[in-house]
Design a protein around this motif. Structure first.
Motif, PDB file in Angstrom:
ATOM      1  N   ILE A 192      35.438  34.160  47.659  1.00  0.00           N
ATOM      2  CA  ILE A 192      36.668  33.968  48.831  1.00  0.00           C
ATOM      3  C   ILE A 192      37.129  32.523  48.683  1.00  0.00           C
ATOM      4  CG2 ILE A 192      36.863  34.027  51.091  1.00  0.00           C
ATOM      5  CD1 ILE A 192      34.541  35.957  51.416  1.00  0.00           C
ATOM      6  N   LEU A 193      36.488  31.440  48.421  1.00  0.00           N
ATOM      7  CA  LEU A 193      36.984  30.351  48.180  1.00  0.00           C
ATOM      8  C   LEU A 193      38.142  30.358  46.854  1.00  0.00           C
ATOM      9  CD1 LEU A 193      34.436  27.930  49.012  1.00  0.00           C
ATOM     10  CD2 LEU A 193      35.993  28.498  50.713  1.00  0.00           C
ATOM     11  N   TYR A 194      37.708  30.724  45.990  1.00  0.00           N
ATOM     12  CA  TYR A 194      38.571  31.195  44.802  1.00  0.00           C
ATOM     13  C   TYR A 194      39.853  32.035  45.275  1.00  0.00           C
ATOM     14  CZ  TYR A 194      35.764  28.548  41.292  1.00  0.00           C
ATOM     15  OH  TYR A 194      35.298  27.717  40.646  1.00  0.00           O
ATOM     16  N   ASN A 195      39.491  33.051  45.809  1.00  0.00           N
ATOM     17  CA  ASN A 195      40.623  33.904  46.275  1.00  0.00           C
ATOM     18  C   ASN A 195      41.721  33.273  47.130  1.00  0.00           C
ATOM     19  OD1 ASN A 195      39.349  35.906  44.925  1.00  0.00           O
ATOM     20  ND2 ASN A 195      38.756  36.878  46.519  1.00  0.00           N
ATOM     21  N   GLU A 211      45.999  31.686  36.871  1.00  0.00           N
ATOM     22  CA  GLU A 211      45.294  32.421  35.772  1.00  0.00           C
ATOM     23  C   GLU A 211      44.306  31.373  35.258  1.00  0.00           C
ATOM     24  OE1 GLU A 211      47.339  33.619  32.152  1.00  0.00           O
ATOM     25  OE2 GLU A 211      46.626  35.548  32.509  1.00  0.00           O
ATOM     26  N   VAL A 212      44.363  30.161  35.268  1.00  0.00           N
ATOM     27  CA  VAL A 212      43.521  29.142  34.646  1.00  0.00           C
ATOM     28  C   VAL A 212      42.557  28.956  35.555  1.00  0.00           C
ATOM     29  CG1 VAL A 212      43.212  26.770  34.258  1.00  0.00           C
ATOM     30  CG2 VAL A 212      45.382  27.882  33.116  1.00  0.00           C
ATOM     31  N   LEU A 213      42.897  29.168  36.999  1.00  0.00           N
ATOM     32  CA  LEU A 213      41.851  29.100  37.927  1.00  0.00           C
ATOM     33  C   LEU A 213      40.816  30.283  38.111  1.00  0.00           C
ATOM     34  CD1 LEU A 213      40.694  27.330  40.446  1.00  0.00           C
ATOM     35  CD2 LEU A 213      42.008  28.894  41.912  1.00  0.00           C
ATOM     36  N   LEU A 214      41.460  31.442  37.594  1.00  0.00           N
ATOM     37  CA  LEU A 214      40.721  32.834  37.747  1.00  0.00           C
ATOM     38  C   LEU A 214      39.617  32.734  36.552  1.00  0.00           C
ATOM     39  CD1 LEU A 214      39.905  35.489  38.695  1.00  0.00           C
ATOM     40  CD2 LEU A 214      42.069  36.318  37.638  1.00  0.00           C
ATOM     41  N   GLU A 215      40.432  32.135  35.447  1.00  0.00           N
ATOM     42  CA  GLU A 215      39.644  32.183  34.067  1.00  0.00           C
ATOM     43  C   GLU A 215      38.355  31.425  34.303  1.00  0.00           C
ATOM     44  OE1 GLU A 215      39.909  33.763  31.448  1.00  0.00           O
ATOM     45  OE2 GLU A 215      42.084  34.123  31.262  1.00  0.00           O
ATOM     46  N   GLU A 216      38.641  30.026  35.013  1.00  0.00           N
ATOM     47  CA  GLU A 216      37.534  29.160  35.404  1.00  0.00           C
ATOM     48  C   GLU A 216      36.311  29.767  36.201  1.00  0.00           C
ATOM     49  OE1 GLU A 216      38.548  25.278  37.428  1.00  0.00           O
ATOM     50  OE2 GLU A 216      36.893  25.763  38.810  1.00  0.00           O
ATOM     51  N   MET A 217      36.838  30.566  37.093  1.00  0.00           N
ATOM     52  CA  MET A 217      35.932  31.238  38.403  1.00  0.00           C
ATOM     53  C   MET A 217      35.172  32.249  37.280  1.00  0.00           C
ATOM     54  SD  MET A 217      36.948  33.533  41.203  1.00  0.00           S
ATOM     55  CE  MET A 217      36.573  35.290  40.690  1.00  0.00           C
ATOM     56  N   LYS A 223      31.544  36.714  40.273  1.00  0.00           N
ATOM     57  CA  LYS A 223      32.220  38.002  40.044  1.00  0.00           C
ATOM     58  C   LYS A 223      33.634  38.444  41.007  1.00  0.00           C
ATOM     59  CE  LYS A 223      30.607  42.935  40.805  1.00  0.00           C
ATOM     60  NZ  LYS A 223      31.789  43.231  41.287  1.00  0.00           N
ATOM     61  N   PRO A 224      34.535  38.544  40.243  1.00  0.00           N
ATOM     62  CA  PRO A 224      35.961  38.848  41.152  1.00  0.00           C
ATOM     63  C   PRO A 224      35.762  40.128  41.977  1.00  0.00           C
ATOM     64  CG  PRO A 224      36.135  39.401  38.837  1.00  0.00           C
ATOM     65  CD  PRO A 224      34.585  39.100  38.795  1.00  0.00           C
ATOM     66  N   ASN A 243      54.014  42.219  33.285  1.00  0.00           N
ATOM     67  CA  ASN A 243      52.830  42.751  32.222  1.00  0.00           C
ATOM     68  C   ASN A 243      51.671  42.015  32.269  1.00  0.00           C
ATOM     69  OD1 ASN A 243      55.064  44.354  30.692  1.00  0.00           O
ATOM     70  ND2 ASN A 243      55.560  42.611  29.372  1.00  0.00           N
ATOM     71  N   LYS A 244      51.799  40.825  32.890  1.00  0.00           N
ATOM     72  CA  LYS A 244      50.496  40.158  33.231  1.00  0.00           C
ATOM     73  C   LYS A 244      49.698  41.107  34.377  1.00  0.00           C
ATOM     74  CE  LYS A 244      49.842  36.576  30.915  1.00  0.00           C
ATOM     75  NZ  LYS A 244      48.438  36.252  30.122  1.00  0.00           N
ATOM     76  N   ALA A 245      50.486  41.555  35.332  1.00  0.00           N
ATOM     77  CA  ALA A 245      49.912  42.306  36.201  1.00  0.00           C
ATOM     78  C   ALA A 245      49.190  43.457  35.683  1.00  0.00           C
ATOM     79  CB  ALA A 245      51.185  42.733  37.197  1.00  0.00           C
ATOM     80  N   VAL A 246      49.786  44.135  34.902  1.00  0.00           N
ATOM     81  CA  VAL A 246      49.176  45.327  33.926  1.00  0.00           C
ATOM     82  C   VAL A 246      47.978  44.823  33.532  1.00  0.00           C
ATOM     83  CG1 VAL A 246      49.443  47.230  32.514  1.00  0.00           C
ATOM     84  CG2 VAL A 246      51.428  46.375  33.902  1.00  0.00           C
ATOM     85  N   GLU A 247      48.024  43.712  32.608  1.00  0.00           N
ATOM     86  CA  GLU A 247      47.062  43.163  31.775  1.00  0.00           C
ATOM     87  C   GLU A 247      45.701  43.124  32.806  1.00  0.00           C
ATOM     88  OE1 GLU A 247      47.856  39.723  29.436  1.00  0.00           O
ATOM     89  OE2 GLU A 247      45.846  39.186  29.751  1.00  0.00           O
ATOM     90  N   TRP A 248      45.763  42.348  34.132  1.00  0.00           N
ATOM     91  CA  TRP A 248      44.615  42.023  34.886  1.00  0.00           C
ATOM     92  C   TRP A 248      44.077  43.342  35.442  1.00  0.00           C
ATOM     93  CZ3 TRP A 248      41.450  38.302  34.596  1.00  0.00           C
ATOM     94  CH2 TRP A 248      41.877  37.115  34.134  1.00  0.00           C
ATOM     95  N   PHE A 249      45.225  44.265  35.796  1.00  0.00           N
ATOM     96  CA  PHE A 249      44.993  45.469  36.335  1.00  0.00           C
ATOM     97  C   PHE A 249      43.892  46.264  35.523  1.00  0.00           C
ATOM     98  CE2 PHE A 249      46.090  49.939  36.708  1.00  0.00           C
ATOM     99  CZ  PHE A 249      45.500  50.506  38.054  1.00  0.00           C
ATOM    100  N   GLU A 250      44.249  46.392  34.195  1.00  0.00           N
ATOM    101  CA  GLU A 250      43.589  46.713  33.182  1.00  0.00           C
ATOM    102  C   GLU A 250      42.226  46.503  33.029  1.00  0.00           C
ATOM    103  OE1 GLU A 250      46.458  47.415  29.990  1.00  0.00           O
ATOM    104  OE2 GLU A 250      47.146  49.264  31.055  1.00  0.00           O
ATOM    105  N   LYS A 251      42.081  45.092  33.480  1.00  0.00           N
ATOM    106  CA  LYS A 251      40.629  44.568  33.059  1.00  0.00           C
ATOM    107  C   LYS A 251      39.712  44.878  34.331  1.00  0.00           C
ATOM    108  CE  LYS A 251      42.204  40.199  30.524  1.00  0.00           C
ATOM    109  NZ  LYS A 251      42.458  38.722  30.765  1.00  0.00           N
ATOM    110  N   MET A 252      40.214  45.458  35.367  1.00  0.00           N
ATOM    111  CA  MET A 252      39.380  45.557  36.326  1.00  0.00           C
ATOM    112  C   MET A 252      37.930  46.375  36.252  1.00  0.00           C
ATOM    113  SD  MET A 252      42.032  46.147  39.600  1.00  0.00           S
ATOM    114  CE  MET A 252      40.711  46.184  40.716  1.00  0.00           C
TER     115      MET A 252
END
Length: 715
Positions: A192-195, A211-217, A223-224, A243-252
Motif C-alpha cells: 500500500i505504501l508503494y501504491n 516504473e523504476v519504483l515498481l521494479e524496486e518493489m 507482491k503487487p 503500450n506500457k499500459a498494455v505491457e503491465w496489464f499483460e504481466k498481471m
DNA sequence: AGAGCCGGTA
C-alpha cells in the motif's frame, strides 16, 4: 468537536481499565458496532459527552503527543467557531441549564455520533494533509524530510503514513518519506505504501520513475496487487504511453493477479486511447460475457471510443445495451452520446437524444450545450445552434473560443453576417477568451463572400494587429473577395503573397481561383491563368486547353486525368467552374464535353430521370452554367426521343432545388426562372413544390418544335 | 491505496 468517555467515576470498576487504555487515536477509530458492543457489555451508564474546549485540552493533554495536541487544538477551535452544533444535539432541548450545556449526552449509535466521528476523522485527515504539504515544500534532503516527519511521533501509524504519502505531490520527497516510513514502522501491507507513492509519480506524470519504483518493489519481493497495476496502467495512459499500459496489464497473471472490473475499465480506456479499438472492444465483450459489472464511466468510455473511431451506430448500440441491462444512463452518458452524434453529423439524432434526456428530468450542463452547439453548428442547423447559444447566454454559461469559432464558421457558411458580427462582439466582451486566427478567418470569410472588400481588409488588419499570420484559409477568402469585386490585380497580388509566405496552394485554393475566373471579364483571364499554372500545373494545362484550339477529345482525356488527381470533395466545384467558364465564353460544345465527362465520372449523378408519368431534370448542386448546359442536353434528348417516335409523359419537370444557397437570396431557382422566361419555355414554378418547374406534354411538344437547339445556352 | 465522465473547430 471532540468526544470522550465521561469521567471514570461514572463507570463501574470493570470498565476502568478499558477506559484508560483508550488513547485519543483509538477514539478516532471507534466504529459504531464496536462502541455499542462495549457499551452493552461493560457498563450500565456509559455516556458520551462533549467536552468544552478548555476541558478538551486539559483532559487530553496528558495522553497525547505533539501531533495530537495540534489536532485537538484545531478541533477545539472549530467548536468555538461553530457553537451551534452543540445546541443541536439531542440532549439540548433549549431548556437545559448552563451547567449541562457543556456535557451533552450523545447516544453512540446515533447518526449524531457517527457525524462526530466523521468530524474528528476529518480533522485528523486535515492535519495529515498539512504534513503532506510541508513535505512537498521542504528541501529534497533526507534531513529535512525526516525532520518534518518526526512530527508524527516516534512510532507513526501505518494508516497515517498512507494518508501522508497519498496526499503528496513532490516525487523526490515522497521517495524520502517512503524510506522514512520503511525505517520507522513495520508495515503490515507494504504494498500500500508503494501504491500511494506510485500515485505521486502519476500526479507528476513521470512514468519512468513510477516504473523504476515498481521494479524496486518487485525486486524486494513485495507482491503487487490490482491497485498497483491499475495505478501503473493509468499512469502510462496519462503519460501517453499506451503500450506500457498494455505491457503491465499483460504481466498481471505472472504475479498472480487477476484483472478485476476496475483494471478492465482502465484498460478499455487505455486501449481506446492507444487507438487499439479492437482490443478495447474485445475487453468489453469479455466483460459482457463474463457478466462483470460495467459501470457508467466505462459505458461512457465505450461510447466515446466508438464515437472517436467513427462507429456511430456502435456508440448507439452501447446505449441500447445499457437500456437492455437496466442501467440508467446519467447526464455524462447523454453528453457523450450527443458528442458522438455531433461528430457523426447527425444533428437530428442529437436533437432527439436531447429531448429524451430532458424528458427524463436531466438538466443540461455546460458539456451538454457544448456538444449540442458542435452538433448543430457543424451540420449548419443554424436556428438550433443559435438557440443553444442564446440559452447558454441566458444561463450565464461562458463559451470558449472553440465554441465561438464553431458558431462563426457556421455563420460564415450560411452567410449570416449580422449574427456573426453580434457573436464576434460578444466574444470580444467575454472575460474568458479572446479571438484567435480561426475567429478572424471566419469573419474575413463572411465579409469576403458578400464582397465587402474594405470590411474584409479591416478584419485582416485586426488579425495582424492581434499577432496572427494570414494562413491559406484567410488568403483563399481574400482572393474570393477581390475576385467578387473584380479586382484582378489584387487577386494576383494576394496570390504572390501566398507563395512568398511559402504556403503551398491546395485543391480548395485552386478551386477558388477557378471560381474567380468564372466572374472575370475575358480580357483579364490571362492574369488568373498565370496564377493557376503556378499553383497547379495540371489544372493550368487543362484550362489553357479548354480555352484553346484543341478538339473536345483531347480536352476530355486531360480533364479525366486532372479529376483523378484532385480530392473527391472539390471535383464537383472544379467541374462546375470549368463549365461556367466555357458557357461565359460561349464555348457550348466544350461545356457539353465537360458535363458529359462529369456524368461518366459520377461527379454528377441522376441529372435526368424518367417515370411513366413524369420526366425530370435535376439541377440541384449544379452551377448556373452547368445547369444551362444540362438543360440544353436534356432538350436535345427530348427532341431525339420525339424524332424516334417515343411518347412524352404527361408531365415534365425541372428541379432546381430549394434555392437556399449561401450568399444568394435567390439561388439557382431564382436565376433559372428568368432564364426559362427568356427561352420562352413553358415551365412554370410549381406552387406546392418548392424548386420545381413543371409543364405538360402538349406545351413541351410545341415549344421543342419551335426552338432550334444551339441558341439556348447563349441566352 | 485503484479508473475517470472535461469537451478542440476551416
Amino acid at each position: 468537536m471532540a468526544f470522550h468517555l465521561s469521567s471514570p467515576s461514572n463507570l463501574c470498576h470493570d470498565c476502568q481499565p478499558l477506559c484508560n487504555s483508550i488513547s485519543p487515536s483509538h477514539i478516532l477509530q471507534l466504529t459504531p458496532s464496536l462502541f455499542s458492543w462495549r457499551a452493552r457489555n461493560f457498563c450500565h451508564s456509559l455516556n458520551l459527552t462533549f467536552l468544552s474546549p478548555s476541558q478538551t485540552r486539559n483532559s487530553l493533554s496528558s495522553h497525547i503527543r505533539p501531533l495530537q495536541v495540534s489536532l485537538h487544538d484545531s478541533v477545539a477551535q472549530e467548536s468555538q467557531a461553530n457553537p451551534s452544533t452543540m445546541q443541536e444535539s439531542p440532549a439540548s432541548d433549549g431548556k437545559t441549564n448552563s451547567s449541562s450545556k457543556s456535557y451533552i449526552w450523545v447516544n453512540p449509535t446515533s447518526p449524531r455520533a457517527s457525524q462526530l466521528r466523521q468530524k474528528s476523522y476529518d480533522a485528523r485527515y486535515k492535519y495529515l494533509t498539512k504534513v503532506s504539504q510541508s513535505l512537498d515544500l521542504c528541501n529534497p534532503t533526507e534531513e529535512d524530510v525526516f525532520q518534518v516527519l518526526s512530527g508524527l511521533g516516534e512510532n507513526p501509524l501505518e494508516q497515517d503514513a498512507v494518508i501522508v504519502l497519498n496526499n503528496m505531490e513532490n516525487p523526490d520527497n515522497a521517495l524520502l518519506a517512503l524510506k522514512y516510513f520503511q525505517l520507522k514502522l513495520k508495515p503490515k501491507r507494504e504494498v500500500i505504501l508503494y501504491n500511494v507513492t506510485l500515485k505521486v509519480f502519476r500526479k507528476s506524470r513521470n512514468f519512468n520513475r513510477a516504473e523504476v519504483l515498481l521494479e524496486e518493489m518487485l525486486k524486494k519481493g513485495i507482491k503487487p496487487d490490482n491497485v498497483t497495476f491499475s495505478t501503473i496502467i493509468s499512469c502510462a495512459r496519462i503519460c501517453s504511453l499506451p503500450n506500457k499500459a498494455v505491457e503491465w496489464f499483460e504481466k498481471m497473471p505472472q504475479f498472480g493477479c487477476n484483472p478485476d472490473d476496475v483494471t478492465y475499465a482502465a484498460m478499455i480506456d487505455a486501449y481506446g486511447r492507444a487507438g487499439n479499438i479492437d482490443m478495447a472492444l474485445s475487453l468489453y465483450d469479455r466483460a459482457r460475457t463474463e457478466k462483470w459489472r460495467i459501470d457508467l464511466v466505462t459505458f461512457s468510455t465505450l461510447i466515446r471510443i466508438y464515437g472517436m473511431s467513427g462507429n456511430f451506430d456502435g456508440a448507439l448500440n452501447v446505449y441500447e445495451e445499457m437500456k437492455a441491462l437496466g442501467v440508467k444512463p446519467n447526464l455524462v452518458i447523454y453528453n457523450t452520446l450527443l458528442d458522438a452524434m455531433g461528430r457523426a453529423k447527425r444533428p437530428w439524432q442529437a436533437k432527439s437524444l436531447y429531448k429524451e434526456m430532458t424528458t427524463k428530468g436531466y438538466s443540461p450542463n455546460w458539456t451538454t450545450y457544448a456538444a449540442l452547439l458542435r452538433a448543430y453548428g457543424r451540420a449548419r442547423y443554424a436556428e438550433d445552434a443559435l438557440n443553444v447559444y442564446r440559452e447558454m447566454k441566458e444561463k450565464g454559461l461562458e463559451l470558449n473560443v472553440v465554441l465561438y469559432n464553431t458558431l462563426l464558421a457556421m455563420c460564415a457558411d450560411l452567410g449570416y453576417t449580422d449574427e456573426a458580427v453580434q457573436i464576434f462582439e460578444d466574444l470580444k466582451r467575454s472575460q474568458t477568451c479572446e479571438p484567435d486566427s480561426w475567429t478572424f478567418s471566419s469573419l474575413i470569410t463572411i465579409y469576403s463572400c458578400c464582397g465587402k472588400v474594405s470590411e474584409a481588409e479591416g478584419m485582416l488588419n485586426k488579425m495582424l494587429e492581434a499577432g496572427f499570420e494570414p494562413n491559406i484559409y484567410v488568403l483563399t477568402s481574400l482572393i474570393q473577395c477581390y475576385g467578387k469585386a473584380n479586382r484582378t490585380d489584387d487577386v494576383v497580388r494576394t496570390f504572390d503573397r501566398l507563395l512568398e509566405m511559402g504556403i503551398t496552394p491546395d485543391d480548395r485554393f485552386c478551386g477558388c481561383l477557378l471560381n474567380v475566373m468564372t466572374q472575370t471579364p475575358k480580357e483579364e483571364l490571362g492574369k488568373l491563368i498565370g496564377c493557376i499554372e503556378r499553383a497547379n500545373s495540371k489544372l493550368g494545362f487543362v484550362v489553357k486547353q479548354m480555352l484553346g484550339e484543341e478538339n473536345g477529345e483531347v480536352l476530355r482525356k486531360d480533364a479525366t486525368e486532372l479529376f483523378s488527381n484532385i480530392s473527391m470533395d472539390v471535383r464537383k466545384a472544379y467541374c462546375n467552374c470549368l463549365i461556367d467558364i466555357c458557357v461565359n465564353l460561349n464555348l457550348l460544345e466544350r461545356a457539353c464535353v465537360l458535363l458529359d465527362l462529369g456524368m461518366s465520372l459520377e461527379i454528377y449523378t441522376d441529372i435526368q430521370s424518367k417515370s411513366p408519368t413524369q420526366w425530370s431534370l435535376h439541377l440541384k448542386s449544379l452551377s448556373l452554367g452547368a445547369a444551362l448546359t444540362a438543360l440544353h442536353v436534356w432538350m436535345s434528348d427530348l427532341r431525339k426521343a420525339q424524332e424516334n417516335g417515343e411518347e412524352l409523359p404527361p408531365l415534365l419537370g425541372i428541379n432546381t432545388g430549394h434555392g437556399k444557397h449561401k450568399y444568394s437570396d435567390k439561388g439557382l431557382a431564382g436565376v433559372f426562372a428568368s432564364h426559362l422566361k427568356e427561352l420562352n419555355a413553358p415551365f412554370h414554378e410549381a406552387p406546392d413544390k418548392a424548386g420545381w418547374f413543371l409543364t405538360t406534354k402538349v406545351a413541351a411538344k410545341s415549344w421543342l418544335e419551335s426552338r432550334s437547339s444551339p441558341d439556348i445556352v447563349a441566352a
